[in-house]
Design an enzyme around this catalytic site. Structure first.
Site, PDB file in Angstrom:
ATOM      1  CE  LYS A  68      -1.913   2.458   3.317  1.00 51.15           C
ATOM      2  NZ  LYS A  68      -1.522   3.808   2.794  1.00 51.15           N
ATOM      3  CD  GLU A  77      12.772   3.894   8.627  1.00 51.56           C
ATOM      4  OE1 GLU A  77      12.869   4.772   9.703  1.00 51.56           O
ATOM      5  OE2 GLU A  77      12.662   4.017   7.381  1.00 51.56           O
ATOM      6  CB  CYS A 116      12.396   8.679   9.506  1.00 45.39           C
ATOM      7  SG  CYS A 116      13.481   7.920   8.457  1.00 45.39           S
TER       8      CYS A 116
END
Length: 499
Positions: free
Chosen positions: A195, A271, A305
């Site tokens: 997705k 993650e 991130c």
């Protein structure tokens, strides 16, 4: 915004840089682009202008079921189940070649859909190509071991694929995360239901078109556009999916892990977020360090991130570094992603823009000083000026919480112990960096920092051969490198009686 209006499966797109191509809009299931079962679609917004540029078909739980069934059939009964590991690797190599042939289109889609600078988008696609080729080379090198126990037994292990793998990727690096997930899963012989993020569906769909062109059998790779609360939740809890990989926020990562546990105890890799320290010692090359701390926070408009958002500078050089950093931050070119001179493009969405600006206002209220930035750039789209806060304390929310934008905090430290104490004062542990002219200092800090990656005299230099992942609330498992293959195989022991 969802709609049941009729949406074609393909549409001609002409991008701001003149790139003209056919964009898939349907769900890619069992080797074909199809409409969703519930007939839903949602808008795609260009973050550089805030304008709606089209609509894509929306996957719901019913579409996840169909995609999973296709992936399961491909895994157990289709040509994929009989294909040699070398042939799987060849398909990945072919896919990498197609990415290379379509590099300009793919990079342009990223700049258009995500808002990132075209020069950075081209770098992303180059890294996608490297990643797919890397795992294409691994496909026929995954094997077990012979284990001696006694003369009456012949024992060996096999590294077998898990089966159907669910993958949920974020919006900040849409195609790069697509390649990071697809590469190792396919190399190990699994099938995939992936997705994309609802903010950035276009690149993943065009990549699905390339999968078909590369010759992947139907059902091996399925790509769905949809929302986390529906399609993502269905993937995380699906009883026929035996592995889920997620990249995104720590909050959603917890929900994924809970759903995986409450369904069929599927294998999970996460993650997640970060609040990474970037530490500058007094013996560092200041000009070089400033270049890297600038790149560490403003790369990808701060939507990274592992962004170096907590900058710690040794007291003796603090004033020099902050003045040099202010000038460097102000020199960043912010604006049109399709301008080759642009370094910092738009934030991905209005919601993300508002979230970042709310943290800027919070920092001001908490008493931090805005050295540069702290306001909107331009009068359309979702652009924010590179922002530097000083006079920051460890208890401020802008120092503790992930902002995920072009905003950083800079503070002083006294010595190695103080730097380590402040660097480790977080629940996250994704990345970190140290800038120093001393190898012994670099090694001591690298050994003591609690983070999955430590860069020395550099930042954000990721490579497909180097494992990447976090400590603590930054996640579970590793992406990239040989380590990623562990996430997509399971060990079977075979013990034969020779007597």
């Amino acid at each position: 915004m969802s709609s049941t209006a009729s949406v074609p499966l393909f549409q001609k797109f002409k991008l701001p840089n003149g790139v003209d191509y056919e964009q898939p809009l349907g769900l890619f299931i069992n080797g074909e682009f199809v409409t969703g079962k519930e007939g839903k679609a949602f808008e795609v917004v260009n973050p550089s202008t805030g304008n709606v540029v089209g609509m894509v078909h929306e996957a719901t739980a019913a579409d996840v079921d169909i995609a999973v069934d296709a992936a399961e059939t491909a895994f157990y009964d289709g040509p994929w189940s009989k294909m040699s590991s070398a042939d799987r690797g060849h398909l990945l190599l072919k896919l990498a070649d197609l990415f290379e042939e379509n590099l300009t289109i793919l990079a342009s889609i990223e700049a258009f859909d995500n808002g990132k600078a075209i020069q950075l988008a081209k770098g992303d696609i180059g890294a996608c190509i490297g990643c797919l080729r890397y795992y294409g080379g691994w496909a026929d090198k995954i094997h077990g071991k012979v284990i001696e126990t006694n003369s009456e037994s012949f024992n060996f292990t096999k590294q077998e694929p898990i089966g159907v793998c669910g993958q949920i990727i974020p919006w900040n690096f849409p195609l790069l995360m697509w390649a990071w997930k697809i590469g190792p899963a396919i190399a190990c012989g699994n099938t995939v239901v992936l997705k994309t993020a609802e903010q950035t569906p276009l690149g993943g769909l065009f990549a699905a078109k390339l999968c078909k062109e590369a010759g992947f059998p139907p059902g091996v790779i399925n790509i769905l556009s949809g929302f986390g609360r529906t399609a993502g939740a269905a993937i995380a809890s699906h009883m026929k999916i035996h592995k889920v990989a997620f990249t995104g926020s720590t909050l959603v990562g917890r929900q994924i892990m809970k759903a995986a546990a409450e369904s069929n105890l599927k294998k999970v890799t996460l993650e997640l977020g970060g609040k990474s320290p970037n530490i500058v010692f007094e013996d560092a090359d200041i000009d070089r360090a400033v270049e890297w701390i600038n790149f560490g926070i403003y790369y990808n408009a701060g939507q990274c991130c592992c962004a170096g958002s907590r900058i710690y500078v040794q007291e003796s050089i603090y004033d020099k570094v902050i003045e040099a950093f202010k000038k460097r931050a102000e020199a960043n070119v912010v604006g049109n992603p399709f301008d080759e001179a642009t370094f910092q493009g738009a934030q991905v969405s209005e919601a993300q823009y508002n979230r970042i600006m709310s943290y800027v206002e919070l920092g001001k209220k908490e008493g931090a000083k805005v050295e540069v930035g702290g306001e909107r750039h331009g009068n359309e789209g979702y652009f924010i000026k590179p922002t530097v806060f000083s006079n920051v304390t460890e208890d401020m929310r802008i120092m503790k919480e992930e902002i995920f934008g072009p905003v950083c905090s800079i503070a002083k430290f006294k010595d190695v112990d103080d730097a380590i104490s402040k660097g480790n004062s977080t629940t996250y542990g994704l990345a970190s960096a140290v800038h120093t002219g001393s190898l012994s200092t670099a090694m001591e800090v690298a050994n003591r920092l609690r983070a999955g990656t430590v860069w020395v005299n550099r930042y954000n230099t990721l490579h497909w051969a180097l494992p990447f992942g976090g400590y603590g609330e930054s996640g579970i498992g590793r992406e990239l490198g040989k380590e990623a293959l562990r996430n997509y195989t399971q060990v079977k022991t075979v013990s034969i009686n020779l007597s």
